[in-house]
Motif scaffolding. Structure first.
Motif, PDB file in Angstrom:
ATOM      1  N   GLY A 155       0.703  -1.064  -0.028  1.00 39.19           N
ATOM      2  CA  GLY A 155       0.057  -0.009  -0.147  1.00 39.19           C
ATOM      3  C   GLY A 155       0.802   1.585  -0.034  1.00 39.19           C
ATOM      4  N   ALA A 156       0.291   2.774  -0.731  1.00 39.59           N
ATOM      5  CA  ALA A 156       1.376   3.502  -0.498  1.00 39.59           C
ATOM      6  C   ALA A 156       1.513   3.492   0.731  1.00 39.59           C
ATOM      7  CB  ALA A 156       0.113   4.837  -1.394  1.00 39.59           C
ATOM      8  N   GLY A 157       1.172   4.309   1.970  1.00 42.52           N
ATOM      9  CA  GLY A 157       1.024   3.937   3.595  1.00 42.52           C
ATOM     10  C   GLY A 157       2.615   3.325   3.680  1.00 42.52           C
ATOM     11  N   LEU A 158       2.389   2.385   3.194  1.00 42.67           N
ATOM     12  CA  LEU A 158       3.630   0.965   3.663  1.00 42.67           C
ATOM     13  C   LEU A 158       4.852   1.901   2.159  1.00 42.67           C
ATOM     14  CD1 LEU A 158       4.790  -0.853   5.726  1.00 42.67           C
ATOM     15  CD2 LEU A 158       3.562  -2.581   3.608  1.00 42.67           C
ATOM     16  N   ARG A 159       4.661   1.597   2.047  1.00 44.86           N
ATOM     17  CA  ARG A 159       5.659   2.509   0.988  1.00 44.86           C
ATOM     18  C   ARG A 159       6.090   3.746   1.165  1.00 44.86           C
ATOM     19  NH1 ARG A 159       5.597   1.327  -5.227  1.00 44.86           N
ATOM     20  NH2 ARG A 159       4.419  -0.973  -5.412  1.00 44.86           N
ATOM     21  N   LEU A 160       5.091   5.168   1.887  1.00 44.51           N
ATOM     22  CA  LEU A 160       5.643   6.292   3.028  1.00 44.51           C
ATOM     23  C   LEU A 160       7.106   5.547   3.235  1.00 44.51           C
ATOM     24  CD1 LEU A 160       2.782   8.568   2.248  1.00 44.51           C
ATOM     25  CD2 LEU A 160       4.411   8.925   0.607  1.00 44.51           C
ATOM     26  N   VAL A 161       6.093   4.736   4.675  1.00 48.41           N
ATOM     27  CA  VAL A 161       7.815   5.018   5.215  1.00 48.41           C
ATOM     28  C   VAL A 161       8.773   3.868   4.745  1.00 48.41           C
ATOM     29  CG1 VAL A 161       7.557   3.600   7.671  1.00 48.41           C
ATOM     30  CG2 VAL A 161       5.505   4.196   7.990  1.00 48.41           C
TER      31      VAL A 161
END
Length: 234
Positions: free
Chosen positions: A99-105
């Motif tokens: 997901g996008a949130g995990l990619r940001l982290v």
């Protein structure tokens, strides 16, 4: 699923651990440099957490001390971190299915040593949980190591002997990380052009020579790669 994540985490830690040790002198130098630049301990650690990029931190500190305009400080930090555009593009497929949130982290945690250690496995493994464990474990370890030893540098800024030559140790540590990555001719050309320009232009005001050298190295690397591809037999 958890066992796969833990197994991959152990493998990632094993692969990245030798390179992560190179963060120790860099973090110490960065902590000391921020205090020497007039930061309070809280300001220094706040910058350390928000930026998490030693080269950008050390590269912008002289500009901050000199009272350079904000646009130049931001531009310098962005240029010094341009390599992460290349790193991110190269390793992006390793985060397929996340997901996008995990990619940001994960993008926040990306550093030179993690890229060098994790790239190959991230692109060749199919199991998403395995890839995540392989990447996150050494990434979080490196982040923690960086914060701890930067804090040590901040708190011990006035008591670390100058004859320890931490700046030299940090440079050697970065070379240990970067030299194995320079296996392809375009990377060697980029390093040679960028380093040469940095030496020739070191007298430019506000350290603008560093920006020119980085851009010159990137352009030279791209041109060298295009020339190499044209020479390949069809």
């Amino acid at each position: 699923m958890q066992s796969v994540f833990r197994e991959a985490g152990r493998e990632g830690f094993r692969v990245a651990f030798p390179q992560s040790i190179g963060l120790v002198p860099w973090a110490l130098v960065t902590g000391v440099a921020m205090i020497s630049a007039g930061f309070t301990p809280l300001q220094a650690m706040g910058m350390n957490v928000l930026v998490y990029a030693g080269v950008a931190q050390l590269g912008t500190l002289p500009l901050i001390v000199a009272g350079a305009p904000l646009w130049l400080i931001v531009l310098t930090a962005l240029v010094l971190n341009l390599r992460f555009l290349i790193f991110s593009a190269a390793i992006a497929q390793g985060f397929r299915g996340m997901g996008a949130g995990l990619r940001l982290v994960c993008s926040y945690l990306l550093i030179d040593g993690i890229f060098a250690a994790c790239l190959e496995k991230m692109l060749t493994q199919d199991d998403r949980q395995w890839r995540l464990g392989f990447y996150l474990t050494p990434s979080l370890w490196s982040w923690l190591l960086w914060q701890i030893f930067a804090l040590v540098g901040v708190l011990a800024a006035g008591s670390i002997p100058k004859n320890w030559s931490l700046e030299f140790m940090a440079t050697i540590a970065l070379m240990v990380i970067m030299v194995p990555m320079a296996k392809m001719r375009p990377m060697i050309v980029a390093a040679a052009v960028g380093g040469g320009l940095a030496l020739l232009l070191r007298g430019m005001p506000l350290r603008l020579g560093v920006i020119v050298a980085i851009l010159g190295g990137i352009i030279a690397g791209i041109l060298a790669e295009q020339w190499q591809m044209k020479r390949k037999p069809a």
